[in-house]
Design an enzyme around this catalytic site. Structure first.
Site, short mmCIF file in Angstrom:
data_model
loop_
_atom_site.label_atom_id
_atom_site.label_comp_id
_atom_site.label_asym_id
_atom_site.label_seq_id
_atom_site.Cartn_x
_atom_site.Cartn_y
_atom_site.Cartn_z
N GLY B 47 -17.85 35.58 31.02
CA GLY B 47 -19.02 34.71 31.14
C GLY B 47 -19.91 35.03 32.33
N HIS B 48 -19.59 36.09 33.05
CA HIS B 48 -20.34 36.35 34.28
C HIS B 48 -20.70 37.81 34.36
CE1 HIS B 48 -21.34 36.41 38.59
NE2 HIS B 48 -21.40 35.08 38.55
N PHE B 49 -21.67 38.29 33.59
CA PHE B 49 -22.39 37.45 32.64
C PHE B 49 -22.16 38.02 31.25
CE2 PHE B 49 -24.75 34.99 35.72
CZ PHE B 49 -24.68 35.76 36.86
N ILE B 54 -20.66 41.19 36.32
CA ILE B 54 -20.87 41.24 37.77
C ILE B 54 -19.76 40.41 38.41
CG2 ILE B 54 -22.41 40.71 39.71
CD1 ILE B 54 -24.78 40.93 37.86
#
Lengths: 169, 134
Positions: B47-49, B54
């Site tokens: 989820g990041h991203f 990252i």
């Protein structure tokens, strides 16, 4: 307390995706000024996968706070909910004190205020609480917003496994 | 420097933040070197991203915390972030390197200063924290 933004609305605003979209609900929002966001701590989150049911990691408490502040910033900008074209990146934390911890079943309440906006950079501050217990004081947190295209060379490199020099924010 | 066996994080941790850690003592200072490879399959990173990995800045703090805990041989939790600056992003396949000094006291407090680097040698973050031993 009234719901100002529900989780679906938050998901459409923030570029972070599951399972690191760490704001469940916004219950107060004064654009350009302040925000109150909630995040329920649950034992079913990835950080508890090993079976240890200890305190919620400080790193995630701070990420959740930062995302709450980001919502304030994005709403204050009048941003359209096209979250996929942006990345929001933490650039600094200063004068942050951790006084307490949260456990599964607690609801983190982030009370954040906008201190300053300079170009693409935002300075926020505030507190993290559970009921009337203060867990943390955030003296200053700074973030920057970048269009994803800034990283497009790197994103392509991730796909191909090669490296290239991309612009550093 | 001597290597410390990493094993599993002893307390709830978002992810395994340290692949390798080495420790040396010089006077009253503990010198800690750690590394962590950025993997898209790590917890939380999908989820990041979405479609662009990252390593979250807060996870650099987490990596440092875990490295110090391993170095002192027991739990260590963050009590203060005096100054943390994130200078350059880390992407998938990169390796985060951390060089930290740890000073003990007073009591169970640990004063930590660290610099972290990307694989290309660029500085990724500069951190001044206080931890507390468990």
């Amino acid at each position: 307390m009234p719901t100002v933004l529900d989780h679906a609305a938050i998901r459409s605003l923030l570029p972070q995706g599951h399972p690191i979209a760490l704001v469940d609900r916004v219950i107060a929002l004064d654009p350009g000024v302040s925000i109150v966001g909630l995040k329920a701590v649950t034992g079913s989150e990835p950080c508890y996968r090993s079976g240890d049911a200890g305190a919620y990691p400080v790193s995630l408490m701070l990420e959740s706070f930062g995302q709450t502040a980001a919502i304030l910033w994005l709403v204050s900008l009048g941003s359209s909910p096209v979250r996929d074209d942006r990345v929001l990146m933490l650039t600094a934390i200063r004068d942050c004190t951790i006084e307490g911890r949260a456990l599964p079943g607690d609801v983190l309440r982030h009370e954040a205020r906008l201190d300053q906006v300079i170009g693409d950079n935002v300075f926020v501050a505030g507190e993290i609480l559970v009921d009337d217990r203060r867990l943390a004081t955030v003296g200053s947190m700074m973030a920057v917003m970048r269009p994803r295209t800034v990283f497009s060379e790197r994103a392509d490199a991730q796909d191909t496994g090669s490296r290239s020099e991309g612009e550093t924010p | 420097m001597r290597s410390v066996d990493v094993g599993d994080p002893p307390f709830a941790a978002p992810l395994l933040g340290v692949d390798e850690v080495r420790v040396a003592r010089t006077g009253d200072l503990l010198v800690v070197h750690a590394s962590k490879r950025i993997r898209a399959g790590d917890p939380y990173l999908e989820g990041h991203f979405p479609s662009l990995v990252i390593y979250p800045g807060v996870f650099i703090v987490e990596t440092l915390r875990q490295a110090v805990a391993l170095a002192v041989g027991g739990p260590a939790e963050v009590t203060r972030l005096r100054s943390v600056r994130f200078l350059a992003p880390l992407f998938e396949h990169d390796t985060l390197r951390l060089e930290a000094t740890v000073r003990s006291g007073p009591g169970r407090a640990l004063a930590v200063e660290a610099r972290s680097f990307r694989g290309d040698g660029r500085e990724a973050a500069r951190l001044r924290l206080e931890l507390e031993r468990g």
